[in-house]
Design a protein around this motif. Structure first.
Motif, PDB file in Angstrom:
ATOM      1  N   LEU A   1       1.661   2.489  -3.320  1.00 25.12           N
ATOM      2  CA  LEU A   1       0.935   2.549  -2.047  1.00 25.12           C
ATOM      3  C   LEU A   1       1.425   1.467  -1.094  1.00 25.12           C
ATOM      4  N   LYS A   2       1.617   0.258  -1.603  1.00 25.39           N
ATOM      5  CA  LYS A   2       2.112  -0.849  -0.782  1.00 25.39           C
ATOM      6  C   LYS A   2       3.478  -0.514  -0.193  1.00 25.39           C
ATOM      7  N   ALA A   3       4.388   0.023  -1.038  1.00 26.57           N
ATOM      8  CA  ALA A   3       5.731   0.375  -0.564  1.00 26.57           C
ATOM      9  C   ALA A   3       5.676   1.519   0.444  1.00 26.57           C
ATOM     10  N   LEU A   4       4.725   2.434   0.264  1.00 29.91           N
ATOM     11  CA  LEU A   4       4.605   3.603   1.140  1.00 29.91           C
ATOM     12  C   LEU A   4       4.167   3.227   2.556  1.00 29.91           C
TER      13      LEU A   4
ATOM     14  N   ALA B   1      -5.197  -6.741  -2.541  1.00 29.42           N
ATOM     15  CA  ALA B   1      -5.000  -7.688  -1.436  1.00 29.42           C
ATOM     16  C   ALA B   1      -3.624  -7.501  -0.811  1.00 29.42           C
ATOM     17  N   GLU B   2      -2.605  -7.260  -1.637  1.00 31.02           N
ATOM     18  CA  GLU B   2      -1.251  -7.078  -1.111  1.00 31.02           C
ATOM     19  C   GLU B   2      -1.134  -5.773  -0.320  1.00 31.02           C
ATOM     20  N   VAL B   3      -1.832  -4.739  -0.777  1.00 29.21           N
ATOM     21  CA  VAL B   3      -1.842  -3.481  -0.023  1.00 29.21           C
ATOM     22  C   VAL B   3      -2.464  -3.712   1.348  1.00 29.21           C
ATOM     23  N   LEU B   4      -3.611  -4.381   1.356  1.00 28.27           N
ATOM     24  CA  LEU B   4      -4.340  -4.587   2.611  1.00 28.27           C
ATOM     25  C   LEU B   4      -3.569  -5.464   3.587  1.00 28.27           C
ATOM     26  N   GLU B   5      -2.791  -6.402   3.052  1.00 25.64           N
ATOM     27  CA  GLU B   5      -1.997  -7.282   3.921  1.00 25.64           C
ATOM     28  C   GLU B   5      -0.912  -6.503   4.669  1.00 25.64           C
ATOM     29  N   ASN B   6      -0.595  -5.306   4.187  1.00 25.09           N
ATOM     30  CA  ASN B   6       0.461  -4.506   4.818  1.00 25.09           C
ATOM     31  C   ASN B   6      -0.070  -3.363   5.673  1.00 25.09           C
ATOM     32  N   VAL B   7      -1.399  -3.307   5.832  1.00 21.63           N
ATOM     33  CA  VAL B   7      -1.990  -2.249   6.660  1.00 21.63           C
ATOM     34  C   VAL B   7      -1.737  -2.524   8.141  1.00 21.63           C
ATOM     35  N   ILE B   8      -1.247  -1.519   8.846  1.00 22.04           N
ATOM     36  CA  ILE B   8      -1.029  -1.624  10.293  1.00 22.04           C
ATOM     37  C   ILE B   8      -1.764  -0.465  10.965  1.00 22.04           C
TER      38      ILE B   8
END
Length: 569
Positions: free
Chosen positions: A101-104, A139-146
């Motif tokens: 999900l983070k990479a996506l 937390a890492e996923v959320l840090e990449n939300v735009i």
């Protein structure tokens, strides 16, 4: 050329390749035929969890090689399926789904409906899972939300969620709110974010406080307005109170935040002295004396400090000194604000200093302004800049006086950041004193000294040689100074030679309780800068870090998780 496979045959071929552990072959196939990517998405519905996990891993590797525009198309097909898998009870499968999900989503501006779907699923996972590694991945996923254009529904949802009793949900929503404020530059969202911070800093849960401190550090990347900056003095004073906390991670992060906020104030008010005086006046009139003092110290202008000292002397009816030690609480009993007959706090003009007590700095300013009459537009900021500059000889004297040492170190650090190499050479005579101060037990003083030394390596390479010797010293204060020095050093650059030397000593530092914390932060700094081809340097210490995950408290685990994630990506 595209592969000549029917849809069913292609899917079976990919499944066979995945079950044979030939993951890279699948990634290579996807480069030649984009149908492979969508076949992998279909395999996320497979009944076999191993097939799901390997399909997710393949998609993660493929997404890392795709651009944001390509992944934006993939989100439409895969987001819902990946989120469903992330909600499974199988922790291993859940973690892989979160990594995919983070990479996506990295670098892709989500649609409001996709964002709401993702946020709700993350909230459900946080509520149902007690696994700290899962929370770290979320937390890492959320840090990449735009989200470039957050809707009112999105902002309202975040506003409500930040008041949650669950510390992980509150922290997660603050991360999202910050990320959206940064990506959208939405002024209302920035104001709402800043308004949430003071109350959250007073929460008892260390996880929330630590997360909020990280959010404050991110304020430097937001387009702050005058109104936003005027809200920050209250935050600065609350952060200074955190320096009393027993939690060493919170103390360290608080010190970093204090430095950042002081930098914001110094930068903004440097050419806006009248605004600074107005703001300090407002704080005084509301009885917020410590906030006024903290703001004046941050600005660091001699005239402002002398003026405020005189004002406080009048208000408190006793001599007061500002500067020197930056306190998290007053050294004197602060009175409640006096109320006038109209029921309003007095303004600053009611505290005017008698003429014979006018500070020398103020008289100098008035004289200078008089001399500028008729000469066009007076450049007040140039005057203040000239007046605020300290000679190296003066700084040397201040370093010898305990009560002035912090002011001197702040000035040295700022100069070492701003000066070019030619001008910086004038600071070389400070280096011996900085080495002595670098062994201080006061962490604020020590960190300022070693960071200044790290900047001064541009003009004196022998500084690094001394710190390398300190790594091998039997004196723990020397070890700690060296670890702090190289933490900052590696945040700016990478050196194979020094990294090898650090790693040689790292097992010793990780086993020693007094040096362990400092070693963690150095490793985190190195893990962010290390080239991929040098990742193997971390191999000898990874078993030590994994063993410490079992015994150390949550704050330490958070750092270890970040290190392990950095060197595994």
């Amino acid at each position: 050329m595209p592969m000549i496979f029917g849809k069913s045959n292609l899917k079976d071929k990919i499944k066979e390749t995945l079950t044979s552990w030939r993951m890279l072959d699948v990634v290579d196939m996807a480069r030649k035929d984009e149908r492979v990517i969508y076949a992998l998405v279909e395999l996320l519905d497979d009944k076999d969890d191993n097939v799901k996990k390997r399909s997710l891993k393949a998609l993660e590797l493929i997404c890392k090689k795709m651009g944001p525009e390509e992944r934006e198309k993939l989100i439409k097909k895969s987001l819902g399926k990946i989120l469903d898998i992330a909600g499974t009870t199988d922790e291993s499968l859940k973690l892989q789904a979160l990594k995919t999900l983070k990479a996506l989503i990295m670098g892709v501006s989500l649609k409001n409906e996709d964002f709401i779907l993702l946020s709700q699923k993350m909230r459900d996972i946080i509520t149902s899972s007690n696994n700290e590694l899962t929370h770290s991945y979320i937390a890492e996923v959320l840090e990449n939300v735009i989200l470039e254009n957050p809707s009112k529904d999105v902002i309202s949802m975040l506003d409500i969620s930040t008041a949650s009793d669950d510390p992980y949900i509150t922290a997660a929503c603050m991360k999202i709110m910050y990320n959206l404020a940064r990506s959208s530059k939405n002024t209302d969202l920035i104001k709402k974010l800043i308004s949430k911070i003071p109350a959250l800093l007073e929460r008892e849960d260390s996880y929330i406080v630590e997360s909020v401190l990280e959010t404050i550090k991110g304020l430097a990347y937001l387009p702050l307005t005058k109104e936003d900056i005027e809200k920050l003095p209250v935050i600065l004073t609350k952060v200074k109170k955190l320096l009393k906390k027993e939690d060493w991670i919170i103390r360290k992060k608080a010190q970093e935040v204090i430095t950042l906020l002081e930098g914001i104030f110094s930068e903004y008010y440097r050419s806006r002295r009248e605004e600074a005086i107005e703001k300090i006046n407002e704080l005084l009139s509301r009885g917020m004396y410590m906030e006024a003092i903290d703001l004046a110290i941050s600005i660091g202008d001699k005239y402002t400090l002398e003026w405020l000292s005189e004002v406080l002397e009048r208000v408190l009816n006793k001599p007061s000194r500002i500067g020197g030690l930056v306190l998290s609480h007053p050294v004197y009993a602060l009175p409640k604000p006096k109320i006038s007959e109209k029921g309003k706090p007095p303004l600053l003009h009611e505290f005017k200093v008698p003429r014979h007590k006018t500070p020398k700095a103020l008289r100098m300013m008035e004289q200078w302004k008089g001399e500028q009459e008729g000469k066009g537009n007076p450049k007040l900021e140039e005057y203040f800049e000239r007046m605020g500059k300290l000679k190296v000889e003066s700084i040397l004297e201040m370093l010898d006086e305990e009560e002035k040492r912090m002011d001197a170190l702040r000035e040295i650090y700022k100069l070492s950041e701003e000066l070019d190499e030619v001008e910086m050479r004038k600071l070389s005579q400070l280096i011996p004193k900085l080495f002595n101060i670098a062994k201080s037990k006061n962490s604020w003083i020590r960190i300022k000294a070693v960071r200044a030394l790290a900047n001064l390596t541009k003009i004196d390479g022998s500084i690094v040689d001394v710190m390398r010797k300190w790594l091998h010293s039997k004196d723990e204060t020397s070890n700690i100074a060296a670890l702090n020095f190289f933490e900052y050093y590696f945040s700016k650059r990478w050196s194979d030679e020094i990294a090898l030397e650090v790693m040689e000593r790292m097992p010793h530092f990780l086993k020693n309780r007094k040096t362990m914390v400092h070693a963690f932060y150095l490793l985190e700094s190195m893990s962010r800068k290390i080239p991929k081809e040098r990742m193997h340097m971390f191999d000898p210490i990874i078993p030590i870090l994994k063993k410490q995950l079992e015994i150390l408290p949550k704050p330490a685990k958070e750092i270890i998780f970040r290190i392990l994630e950095n060197v595994s990506s």
